[in-house]
Design a protein around this motif. Sequence first.
Motif, PDB file in Angstrom:
ATOM      1  N   ILE A   4      14.937  -2.425 -11.749  1.00  0.00           N
ATOM      2  CA  ILE A   4      13.907  -1.427 -11.437  1.00  0.00           C
ATOM      3  C   ILE A   4      14.037  -0.252 -12.405  1.00  0.00           C
ATOM      4  O   ILE A   4      15.082  -0.064 -13.022  1.00  0.00           O
ATOM      5  CB  ILE A   4      14.020  -0.941  -9.974  1.00  0.00           C
ATOM      6  CG1 ILE A   4      15.362  -0.245  -9.736  1.00  0.00           C
ATOM      7  CG2 ILE A   4      13.818  -2.092  -9.000  1.00  0.00           C
ATOM      8  CD1 ILE A   4      15.506   0.380  -8.367  1.00  0.00           C
ATOM      9  N   PRO A   5      12.986   0.571 -12.558  1.00  0.00           N
ATOM     10  CA  PRO A   5      13.067   1.734 -13.451  1.00  0.00           C
ATOM     11  C   PRO A   5      14.105   2.746 -12.976  1.00  0.00           C
ATOM     12  O   PRO A   5      14.470   2.792 -11.796  1.00  0.00           O
ATOM     13  CB  PRO A   5      11.659   2.329 -13.384  1.00  0.00           C
ATOM     14  CG  PRO A   5      10.787   1.216 -12.901  1.00  0.00           C
ATOM     15  CD  PRO A   5      11.634   0.387 -11.996  1.00  0.00           C
ATOM     16  N   PRO A  65       4.868   7.412  -6.934  1.00  0.00           N
ATOM     17  CA  PRO A  65       3.899   6.338  -6.646  1.00  0.00           C
ATOM     18  C   PRO A  65       3.674   5.409  -7.830  1.00  0.00           C
ATOM     19  O   PRO A  65       3.571   4.185  -7.652  1.00  0.00           O
ATOM     20  CB  PRO A  65       2.628   7.109  -6.281  1.00  0.00           C
ATOM     21  CG  PRO A  65       3.117   8.420  -5.765  1.00  0.00           C
ATOM     22  CD  PRO A  65       4.315   8.743  -6.605  1.00  0.00           C
ATOM     23  N   ASN A  66       3.628   5.948  -9.037  1.00  0.00           N
ATOM     24  CA  ASN A  66       3.426   5.101 -10.221  1.00  0.00           C
ATOM     25  C   ASN A  66       4.632   4.220 -10.489  1.00  0.00           C
ATOM     26  O   ASN A  66       4.488   3.054 -10.878  1.00  0.00           O
ATOM     27  CB  ASN A  66       3.132   5.974 -11.444  1.00  0.00           C
ATOM     28  CG  ASN A  66       1.782   6.674 -11.351  1.00  0.00           C
ATOM     29  OD1 ASN A  66       0.878   6.195 -10.658  1.00  0.00           O
ATOM     30  ND2 ASN A  66       1.643   7.792 -12.020  1.00  0.00           N
ATOM     31  N   ILE A  67       5.823   4.755 -10.272  1.00  0.00           N
ATOM     32  CA  ILE A  67       7.038   3.956 -10.475  1.00  0.00           C
ATOM     33  C   ILE A  67       7.083   2.814  -9.464  1.00  0.00           C
ATOM     34  O   ILE A  67       7.424   1.672  -9.801  1.00  0.00           O
ATOM     35  CB  ILE A  67       8.303   4.834 -10.356  1.00  0.00           C
ATOM     36  CG1 ILE A  67       8.301   5.915 -11.434  1.00  0.00           C
ATOM     37  CG2 ILE A  67       9.559   3.975 -10.471  1.00  0.00           C
ATOM     38  CD1 ILE A  67       9.426   6.935 -11.283  1.00  0.00           C
ATOM     39  N   ILE A  68       6.714   3.099  -8.223  1.00  0.00           N
ATOM     40  CA  ILE A  68       6.733   2.064  -7.186  1.00  0.00           C
ATOM     41  C   ILE A  68       5.668   1.009  -7.469  1.00  0.00           C
ATOM     42  O   ILE A  68       5.883  -0.183  -7.220  1.00  0.00           O
ATOM     43  CB  ILE A  68       6.600   2.704  -5.793  1.00  0.00           C
ATOM     44  CG1 ILE A  68       7.903   3.448  -5.465  1.00  0.00           C
ATOM     45  CG2 ILE A  68       6.296   1.650  -4.721  1.00  0.00           C
ATOM     46  CD1 ILE A  68       7.870   4.253  -4.203  1.00  0.00           C
ATOM     47  N   ASP A  69       4.534   1.419  -8.002  1.00  0.00           N
ATOM     48  CA  ASP A  69       3.536   0.434  -8.459  1.00  0.00           C
ATOM     49  C   ASP A  69       4.173  -0.554  -9.441  1.00  0.00           C
ATOM     50  O   ASP A  69       3.937  -1.766  -9.369  1.00  0.00           O
ATOM     51  CB  ASP A  69       2.363   1.150  -9.141  1.00  0.00           C
ATOM     52  CG  ASP A  69       1.235   1.481  -8.179  1.00  0.00           C
ATOM     53  OD1 ASP A  69       1.003   0.691  -7.239  1.00  0.00           O
ATOM     54  OD2 ASP A  69       0.591   2.534  -8.370  1.00  0.00           O
ATOM     55  N   LEU A  78      16.392  10.502  -5.961  1.00  0.00           N
ATOM     56  CA  LEU A  78      15.217   9.672  -5.708  1.00  0.00           C
ATOM     57  C   LEU A  78      15.535   8.179  -5.689  1.00  0.00           C
ATOM     58  O   LEU A  78      14.660   7.361  -5.404  1.00  0.00           O
ATOM     59  CB  LEU A  78      14.142   9.958  -6.758  1.00  0.00           C
ATOM     60  CG  LEU A  78      13.739  11.427  -6.916  1.00  0.00           C
ATOM     61  CD1 LEU A  78      12.590  11.565  -7.904  1.00  0.00           C
ATOM     62  CD2 LEU A  78      13.340  12.036  -5.581  1.00  0.00           C
ATOM     63  N   ASP A  79      16.773   7.816  -5.982  1.00  0.00           N
ATOM     64  CA  ASP A  79      17.163   6.404  -5.980  1.00  0.00           C
ATOM     65  C   ASP A  79      16.836   5.670  -4.670  1.00  0.00           C
ATOM     66  O   ASP A  79      16.395   4.514  -4.714  1.00  0.00           O
ATOM     67  CB  ASP A  79      18.660   6.266  -6.272  1.00  0.00           C
ATOM     68  CG  ASP A  79      18.954   6.204  -7.762  1.00  0.00           C
ATOM     69  OD1 ASP A  79      18.009   6.086  -8.563  1.00  0.00           O
ATOM     70  OD2 ASP A  79      20.146   6.266  -8.131  1.00  0.00           O
ATOM     71  N   PRO A  80      17.073   6.291  -3.500  1.00  0.00           N
ATOM     72  CA  PRO A  80      16.798   5.553  -2.247  1.00  0.00           C
ATOM     73  C   PRO A  80      15.380   4.996  -2.175  1.00  0.00           C
ATOM     74  O   PRO A  80      15.171   3.873  -1.709  1.00  0.00           O
ATOM     75  CB  PRO A  80      17.041   6.598  -1.156  1.00  0.00           C
ATOM     76  CG  PRO A  80      17.965   7.583  -1.759  1.00  0.00           C
ATOM     77  CD  PRO A  80      17.621   7.633  -3.219  1.00  0.00           C
ATOM     78  N   LEU A  81      14.397   5.762  -2.643  1.00  0.00           N
ATOM     79  CA  LEU A  81      13.000   5.312  -2.577  1.00  0.00           C
ATOM     80  C   LEU A  81      12.744   4.149  -3.518  1.00  0.00           C
ATOM     81  O   LEU A  81      12.010   3.217  -3.188  1.00  0.00           O
ATOM     82  CB  LEU A  81      12.074   6.475  -2.918  1.00  0.00           C
ATOM     83  CG  LEU A  81      12.017   7.561  -1.838  1.00  0.00           C
ATOM     84  CD1 LEU A  81      11.497   8.868  -2.412  1.00  0.00           C
ATOM     85  CD2 LEU A  81      11.166   7.117  -0.660  1.00  0.00           C
ATOM     86  N   GLU A 141       0.812  -1.212   0.000  1.00  0.00           N
ATOM     87  CA  GLU A 141       0.000   0.000   0.000  1.00  0.00           C
ATOM     88  C   GLU A 141       0.851   1.271   0.000  1.00  0.00           C
ATOM     89  O   GLU A 141       0.327   2.384   0.103  1.00  0.00           O
ATOM     90  CB  GLU A 141      -0.965  -0.003   1.191  1.00  0.00           C
ATOM     91  CG  GLU A 141      -0.340   0.067   2.554  1.00  0.00           C
ATOM     92  CD  GLU A 141      -1.351  -0.134   3.681  1.00  0.00           C
ATOM     93  OE1 GLU A 141      -2.498  -0.547   3.397  1.00  0.00           O
ATOM     94  OE2 GLU A 141      -0.982   0.103   4.845  1.00  0.00           O
ATOM     95  N   GLN A 142       2.157   1.121  -0.192  1.00  0.00           N
ATOM     96  CA  GLN A 142       3.036   2.292  -0.178  1.00  0.00           C
ATOM     97  C   GLN A 142       2.712   3.327  -1.263  1.00  0.00           C
ATOM     98  O   GLN A 142       2.773   4.538  -0.978  1.00  0.00           O
ATOM     99  CB  GLN A 142       4.504   1.860  -0.255  1.00  0.00           C
ATOM    100  CG  GLN A 142       4.974   1.284   1.074  1.00  0.00           C
ATOM    101  CD  GLN A 142       6.403   0.787   1.040  1.00  0.00           C
ATOM    102  OE1 GLN A 142       7.290   1.406   1.591  1.00  0.00           O
ATOM    103  NE2 GLN A 142       6.624  -0.334   0.384  1.00  0.00           N
ATOM    104  N   PRO A 143       2.365   2.928  -2.479  1.00  0.00           N
ATOM    105  CA  PRO A 143       2.000   3.967  -3.461  1.00  0.00           C
ATOM    106  C   PRO A 143       0.834   4.843  -2.995  1.00  0.00           C
ATOM    107  O   PRO A 143       0.820   6.056  -3.224  1.00  0.00           O
ATOM    108  CB  PRO A 143       1.630   3.148  -4.704  1.00  0.00           C
ATOM    109  CG  PRO A 143       2.432   1.893  -4.580  1.00  0.00           C
ATOM    110  CD  PRO A 143       2.423   1.583  -3.107  1.00  0.00           C
ATOM    111  N   ILE A 144      -0.128   4.219  -2.293  1.00  0.00           N
ATOM    112  CA  ILE A 144      -1.283   4.982  -1.792  1.00  0.00           C
ATOM    113  C   ILE A 144      -0.823   6.025  -0.777  1.00  0.00           C
ATOM    114  O   ILE A 144      -1.213   7.203  -0.840  1.00  0.00           O
ATOM    115  CB  ILE A 144      -2.318   4.027  -1.138  1.00  0.00           C
ATOM    116  CG1 ILE A 144      -2.879   3.054  -2.169  1.00  0.00           C
ATOM    117  CG2 ILE A 144      -3.430   4.824  -0.457  1.00  0.00           C
ATOM    118  CD1 ILE A 144      -3.685   1.924  -1.563  1.00  0.00           C
TER     119      ILE A 144
END
Length: 609
Positions: A564-565, A440-444, A572-575, A257-260
């Motif tokens: 990963i993308p 959020p979209n990348i993490i999805d 932003l790499d850490p996330l 649920e992290q993207p949310i």
Amino acid sequence: MCGIFGYIGGDNSHQEVKLGLERLAYRGYDSAGIASIVNNKFEENKCLGHPEELLDLDIKSNLSIGHNRWATHGEPSVLNAHPHFSNDKKIALVHNGIIENYCEINKFLKKNGFSFYSDTDTELIPNLIQHYMKNLDIVDATIAAMNHIRGAYAMAFVHIDHPNQINVARLGSPVCLGRSDSGSICISSDTNSLPLSTKEVMTIDDGKLVIANSDGNIIVKNLEGNTLEHKFETASIKKKNYEIGDFSHFLEKEIYEQPIYLRNALSGRVNLDKGFIKLSGISSYIEAILNAEDIIYTGCGSAYYAACIGAQAMESIARKRVRAMSAGELKYYNPVMNEKTVLIAISQSGETADTIGCIKMAKNHGVTTLGVINVVNSTISRIVDAGVYIRAGEEVSVASTKSVTNQIVTMLALAILVGSKKDLSILRYESLISELHSLPNIIDTILTEDNKIQRIAKKYANYNNMLCIGRGYLKHVAKEAALKIKEISYIHAEGYSAAELKHGPLALVDKSVPTLALITSGPMEEKMLSNIREIKSRGGKVIGIVNSDVSKETKKVLDDIIEIPSCSNKLLDPLLFLIPCQLLSYFLAKENGHHIDRPRNLAKSVTVE
């Protein structure tokens, strides 16, 4: 650490307390216990382990207190389980905290004829109250005991001679009081564990004693015995806080649920259309950050690694002199601090004892204190000058995932905002805002790699040791990955900057010690490739988490690859790298059959040193 729960009102208090303890189980599960007043005596229900092991007894009582234990004094056992009782069997008491002058009080009470049956420090407290009740009423005796104790505590107790009254005291450890429309009152270590029927909540402040009666009447006293005004706030207890849905574990739910919750953290703060970042909670303190001679980031555990990322971002983007230090060390470090210092404290619960200690110390030096926290109305939220809520929602699993992600994104936004007031170009500022918005979209997308990560975890689940390495921002992610692996899978993992590999850790490498390498494209890729070859030449296997534009040469040398993308901004790499690390840790633990949401010896909220 430890959870306390009490209920007064109706005749179902025993069951209400049992349910409350199950909701509070993340705070400790070495043992659990309940005491209820029935026919002028105490009915006990105790167990070793999680509160779900408590017996389902049909006890009718309007007043009960209960406790989940995380052991500090004495081994986990039924004998050491709370509630603890006074020698005259009239007081039952539960306690979250630690009594630092334990030896002194123990000797004092023994000298006055008291004896003890457990190994806990808690057992001293009901007997200390009994001692003072020889000459004082229950309220004044409790205040005398509070003044005698040195340490941290949130305690609740009931007395056989006062069967319609629950007494709650706080110094350092969190506790709140909730009230329903029917007038029933609950005591809990946190607001999210109160029943859904709770309509209003009062956070109990340090150095306060609260006496709650079955008629709904509340009295608040300070350590001098003065009666104080009190105020309730509207409660917001949500059913979904307790629901796991279709997931196997809360940790799994919280990863997915992290993207949310990232969208929650960014909403209204990172505006893509208008191209600005606004952090209202600390907007009036941006000038203090800009003028600061020294900025200190602090936290404990995962919050500390998040703090390290936040500190590096602030120095890199905003060009401020910054340092990060673990709160447990900073508190006793005697650091140079003054009015030109800003302390940024990171904590999921807002109740971390060491972090609170750092804030109090800093304020004594005139330091500006800011909080990055998750739990609304927590201690840290109330003692800092200003702060930002990370909006990660309720996090039930002991191991932090979504709260770490939201801490990092909040601190990156802060660094970018401060940088925009200095030398950060408009072009880069807008680029960073755009990529923050797309996170959020990348993490999805990254989460769709879960099946592949699970297959890799299956290959490595039987190893006993593991190294995690990275460079730049990713060295902090490597340390967080190692922490997650060890705390939920019990594989001994250590995180390092890859630059340190030849300075000691390489001695551990052989075919029995795999390495998790975090590799991003750019100047550090060649350095990482050299490190990987050093590991491979000594028989070590390497799992690589790589972004999509690393070289074919790098991919070729890895034993297993999680791709990963890429982001154009390495900030932003850490996330992005954090998410596959969390999934790998989760699947390693799942393969080994561990209780993922309740890792042994740990508790989510560390409220004692």
